[in-house]
Motif scaffolding. Structure first.
Motif, PDB file in Angstrom:
ATOM      1  N   ILE A   1       0.815  -1.215   0.000  1.00 31.76           N
ATOM      2  CA  ILE A   1       0.000   0.000   0.000  1.00 31.76           C
ATOM      3  C   ILE A   1       0.851   1.268   0.000  1.00 31.76           C
ATOM      4  O   ILE A   1       0.337   2.354   0.311  1.00 31.76           O
ATOM      5  CB  ILE A   1      -0.970   0.019   1.207  1.00 31.76           C
ATOM      6  CG1 ILE A   1      -0.190  -0.061   2.537  1.00 31.76           C
ATOM      7  CG2 ILE A   1      -1.976  -1.111   1.108  1.00 31.76           C
ATOM      8  CD1 ILE A   1      -1.079   0.036   3.760  1.00 31.76           C
ATOM      9  N   GLY A   2       2.108   1.157  -0.352  1.00 32.85           N
ATOM     10  CA  GLY A   2       2.972   2.333  -0.373  1.00 32.85           C
ATOM     11  C   GLY A   2       2.495   3.394  -1.337  1.00 32.85           C
ATOM     12  O   GLY A   2       2.449   4.590  -1.000  1.00 32.85           O
ATOM     13  N   ARG A   3       2.098   3.005  -2.554  1.00 34.41           N
ATOM     14  CA  ARG A   3       1.670   3.991  -3.555  1.00 34.41           C
ATOM     15  C   ARG A   3       0.387   4.726  -3.130  1.00 34.41           C
ATOM     16  O   ARG A   3       0.348   5.961  -3.176  1.00 34.41           O
ATOM     17  CB  ARG A   3       1.496   3.307  -4.903  1.00 34.41           C
ATOM     18  CG  ARG A   3       1.254   4.271  -6.052  1.00 34.41           C
ATOM     19  CD  ARG A   3       1.112   3.514  -7.362  1.00 34.41           C
ATOM     20  NE  ARG A   3       2.346   2.822  -7.717  1.00 34.41           N
ATOM     21  CZ  ARG A   3       3.324   3.375  -8.395  1.00 34.41           C
ATOM     22  NH1 ARG A   3       3.244   4.646  -8.783  1.00 34.41           N
ATOM     23  NH2 ARG A   3       4.411   2.682  -8.690  1.00 34.41           N
TER      24      ARG A   3
ATOM     25  N   ASN B   1       1.077   7.250  -0.509  1.00 31.64           N
ATOM     26  CA  ASN B   1       1.665   8.465  -1.074  1.00 31.64           C
ATOM     27  C   ASN B   1       0.583   9.428  -1.528  1.00 31.64           C
ATOM     28  O   ASN B   1       0.660  10.643  -1.300  1.00 31.64           O
ATOM     29  CB  ASN B   1       2.564   8.117  -2.268  1.00 31.64           C
ATOM     30  CG  ASN B   1       3.958   7.696  -1.848  1.00 31.64           C
ATOM     31  OD1 ASN B   1       4.374   7.942  -0.713  1.00 31.64           O
ATOM     32  ND2 ASN B   1       4.676   7.055  -2.752  1.00 31.64           N
ATOM     33  N   ALA B   2      -0.440   8.894  -2.195  1.00 32.54           N
ATOM     34  CA  ALA B   2      -1.532   9.748  -2.680  1.00 32.54           C
ATOM     35  C   ALA B   2      -2.308  10.349  -1.516  1.00 32.54           C
ATOM     36  O   ALA B   2      -2.667  11.534  -1.536  1.00 32.54           O
ATOM     37  CB  ALA B   2      -2.460   8.940  -3.585  1.00 32.54           C
ATOM     38  N   MET B   3      -2.553   9.574  -0.464  1.00 33.63           N
ATOM     39  CA  MET B   3      -3.317  10.066   0.683  1.00 33.63           C
ATOM     40  C   MET B   3      -2.576  11.164   1.424  1.00 33.63           C
ATOM     41  O   MET B   3      -3.194  12.005   2.080  1.00 33.63           O
ATOM     42  CB  MET B   3      -3.640   8.912   1.628  1.00 33.63           C
ATOM     43  CG  MET B   3      -4.659   7.922   1.050  1.00 33.63           C
ATOM     44  SD  MET B   3      -4.947   6.512   2.138  1.00 33.63           S
ATOM     45  CE  MET B   3      -5.620   7.322   3.585  1.00 33.63           C
TER      46      MET B   3
ATOM     47  N   LEU C   1      -6.391  11.177  -7.970  1.00 31.77           N
ATOM     48  CA  LEU C   1      -5.322  10.338  -8.496  1.00 31.77           C
ATOM     49  C   LEU C   1      -5.738   8.877  -8.613  1.00 31.77           C
ATOM     50  O   LEU C   1      -4.933   8.038  -9.041  1.00 31.77           O
ATOM     51  CB  LEU C   1      -4.084  10.446  -7.604  1.00 31.77           C
ATOM     52  CG  LEU C   1      -3.387  11.819  -7.599  1.00 31.77           C
ATOM     53  CD1 LEU C   1      -2.273  11.842  -6.552  1.00 31.77           C
ATOM     54  CD2 LEU C   1      -2.821  12.132  -8.976  1.00 31.77           C
ATOM     55  N   GLY C   2      -6.977   8.569  -8.225  1.00 33.34           N
ATOM     56  CA  GLY C   2      -7.479   7.211  -8.365  1.00 33.34           C
ATOM     57  C   GLY C   2      -7.287   6.318  -7.160  1.00 33.34           C
ATOM     58  O   GLY C   2      -7.509   5.107  -7.254  1.00 33.34           O
ATOM     59  N   ALA C   3      -6.884   6.876  -6.030  1.00 35.49           N
ATOM     60  CA  ALA C   3      -6.692   6.061  -4.834  1.00 35.49           C
ATOM     61  C   ALA C   3      -8.042   5.728  -4.203  1.00 35.49           C
ATOM     62  O   ALA C   3      -8.946   6.568  -4.165  1.00 35.49           O
ATOM     63  CB  ALA C   3      -5.816   6.795  -3.826  1.00 35.49           C
ATOM     64  N   HIS C   4      -8.186   4.515  -3.720  1.00 34.72           N
ATOM     65  CA  HIS C   4      -9.402   4.077  -3.016  1.00 34.72           C
ATOM     66  C   HIS C   4      -9.151   4.257  -1.514  1.00 34.72           C
ATOM     67  O   HIS C   4      -8.498   3.420  -0.879  1.00 34.72           O
ATOM     68  CB  HIS C   4      -9.719   2.632  -3.342  1.00 34.72           C
ATOM     69  CG  HIS C   4      -9.970   2.389  -4.800  1.00 34.72           C
ATOM     70  ND1 HIS C   4     -11.193   2.618  -5.399  1.00 34.72           N
ATOM     71  CD2 HIS C   4      -9.137   1.968  -5.787  1.00 34.72           C
ATOM     72  CE1 HIS C   4     -11.120   2.322  -6.691  1.00 34.72           C
ATOM     73  NE2 HIS C   4      -9.878   1.928  -6.955  1.00 34.72           N
TER      74      HIS C   4
ATOM     75  N   ASP D   1       8.574   9.555   0.155  1.00 32.54           N
ATOM     76  CA  ASP D   1       8.036   8.532  -0.741  1.00 32.54           C
ATOM     77  C   ASP D   1       7.913   7.203   0.005  1.00 32.54           C
ATOM     78  O   ASP D   1       8.904   6.563   0.354  1.00 32.54           O
ATOM     79  CB  ASP D   1       8.956   8.370  -1.953  1.00 32.54           C
ATOM     80  CG  ASP D   1       8.341   7.510  -3.043  1.00 32.54           C
ATOM     81  OD1 ASP D   1       7.365   6.783  -2.759  1.00 32.54           O
ATOM     82  OD2 ASP D   1       8.819   7.569  -4.192  1.00 32.54           O
ATOM     83  N   MET D   2       6.661   6.755   0.226  1.00 28.29           N
ATOM     84  CA  MET D   2       6.424   5.538   0.984  1.00 28.29           C
ATOM     85  C   MET D   2       6.924   4.296   0.264  1.00 28.29           C
ATOM     86  O   MET D   2       7.163   3.265   0.896  1.00 28.29           O
ATOM     87  CB  MET D   2       4.934   5.400   1.299  1.00 28.29           C
ATOM     88  CG  MET D   2       4.391   6.464   2.232  1.00 28.29           C
ATOM     89  SD  MET D   2       5.161   6.400   3.874  1.00 28.29           S
ATOM     90  CE  MET D   2       4.529   4.830   4.474  1.00 28.29           C
ATOM     91  N   ARG D   3       7.076   4.356  -1.035  1.00 32.11           N
ATOM     92  CA  ARG D   3       7.590   3.194  -1.771  1.00 32.11           C
ATOM     93  C   ARG D   3       9.023   2.882  -1.373  1.00 32.11           C
ATOM     94  O   ARG D   3       9.474   1.737  -1.524  1.00 32.11           O
ATOM     95  CB  ARG D   3       7.497   3.443  -3.272  1.00 32.11           C
ATOM     96  CG  ARG D   3       6.066   3.561  -3.807  1.00 32.11           C
ATOM     97  CD  ARG D   3       6.062   3.986  -5.254  1.00 32.11           C
ATOM     98  NE  ARG D   3       6.678   5.305  -5.419  1.00 32.11           N
ATOM     99  CZ  ARG D   3       6.864   5.889  -6.605  1.00 32.11           C
ATOM    100  NH1 ARG D   3       6.482   5.280  -7.717  1.00 32.11           N
ATOM    101  NH2 ARG D   3       7.433   7.081  -6.673  1.00 32.11           N
TER     102      ARG D   3
END
Length: 347
Positions: free
Chosen positions: A225-227, A230-232, A242-245, A289-291
């Protein structure tokens, strides 16, 4: 006369590619450091064993007394330290991203308190005395409190602030219950005296095998859930664009934290500062960057935990100082120093 084509210069490497290469190199170095610390955890202990005998116990075990110490005590202890350290580091990084609170740590959502409350209840009311049973009760307590906090925080409409407030309230109530039970039941107080400060001393292969499935699943979920995290970090509206759920990401994050903190706390008690301090150190290297933050946290957190465990075994020979005490003594001053630095305060 035909003009010759201009000499083309080498195309510069994009800055993001350079950063990623540097991060990858740093991660490899971190893995090397982790391997060295893991070897030190096997070689160094309260009982001094020459290196040739440690090597013999690792690769030429013939059942001697030192071989048994290496195989039955130090290897399981090191493996559990690797797993628990990874779990606490990932849980802290996920929780800080989920709540958008850089001071969040595995206790903020009540997960550690839920695990501890379940273990206290099992000891006091059901007479449970084995670590094997602790694992299941602690995991059930952590899972139940995680669900409760999610519901109190608003479930589908949950926000970072609501989750943090719900977790703080649950933690306060549960630790009040724990203290009340311990004060009224001296047997529970005696049995939990060392477990509540956090220790790897009771590690064995059976414990490692019991917590491994939960920790492995939690680690996979946290890294996956890293990506979306990042969006959140840019706000709910931007994350949706950005399409994050958001709901799915929050649920997966809560499940990952429950698995990681519940199993880790069950195995060796609540260990502080690792899930709080390591993500700050990692972000100084990787940025937000969480990734990259999550893999670094997964590697560097067991470095701190195993290193603290080795220190605790050495400074109190022939006895030992529990790793939870050492991490608190090391982590407190270091963390205060870090948060006072302007660069760290801005992360």
């Amino acid at each position: 006369m035909v003009d010759s084509p201009p000499e083309q210069s080498a195309e510069p490497v994009p800055a993001p590619r350079k950063r990623n290469a540097a991060r990858a190199a740093g991660l490899l170095v971190s893995i090397g450091v982790l391997l060295l610390v893991a070897l030190a955890s096997i070689a160094i202990g309260a009982k001094q064993i020459p290196m040739d005998q440690v090597w013999h116990g690792l690769f030429h075990n013939t059942g001697t007394a030192t071989d048994v110490v290496v195989e039955k005590v130090r290897i399981p202890r090191t493996l559990l330290g690797l797993l628990v350290g990874t779990a606490l580091g990932l849980a802290g990084a996920v929780m800080q991203a989920l709540t958008r609170n850089p001071l969040a740590e595995p206790g903020i959502l009540g997960v550690n308190a839920g695990a501890a409350a379940a273990v206290v209840s099992a000891i006091s009311f059901l007479g449970v005395s084995s670590l094997t049973a602790y694992v299941w009760f602690a995991f059930a307590g952590a899972a139940a409190v995680s669900v409760l906090v999610y519901l109190l925080g608003g479930s589908r409409s949950a926000t970072p602030v609501r989750l943090a407030l719900a977790g703080t309230a649950a933690t306060a109530a549960l630790y009040g219950y724990i203290n009340a039970v311990q004060l009224t039941d001296s047997a529970a107080l005696d049995k939990l005296r060392f477990w509540t400060v956090g220790s790897l001393a009771s590690a064995n292969i059976a414990t490692v095998g019991q917590v491994l499935p939960f920790l492995a699943l939690g680690i996979v979920l946290a890294l996956a859930i890293g990506r979306p995290l990042n969006a959140m970090a840019m706000g709910d509206d931007t994350a949706r664009a950005l399409g994050a759920h958001l709901t799915r990401t929050r649920i997966l994050a809560m499940v990952a934290v429950t698995l990681l903190c519940g199993a880790a706390t069950a195995a060796c008690g609540p260990i502080v500062f690792i899930g709080l301090m390591i993500p700050h150190l990692v972000r100084a290297i990787t940025g937000p960057d969480m990734r990259w933050t999550l893999p670094y946290a997964a590697v560097l957190s067991p470095v701190l935990l195993l290193g603290a465990d080795v220190v605790g075994r050495v400074i109190a020979r022939p006895s030992e100082l529990q790793v939870g005490i050492v991490t608190a003594l090391i982590g407190g001053p270091v963390f205060i120093h870090l948060v006072r630095r302007r660069r760290m305060a801005q992360l």
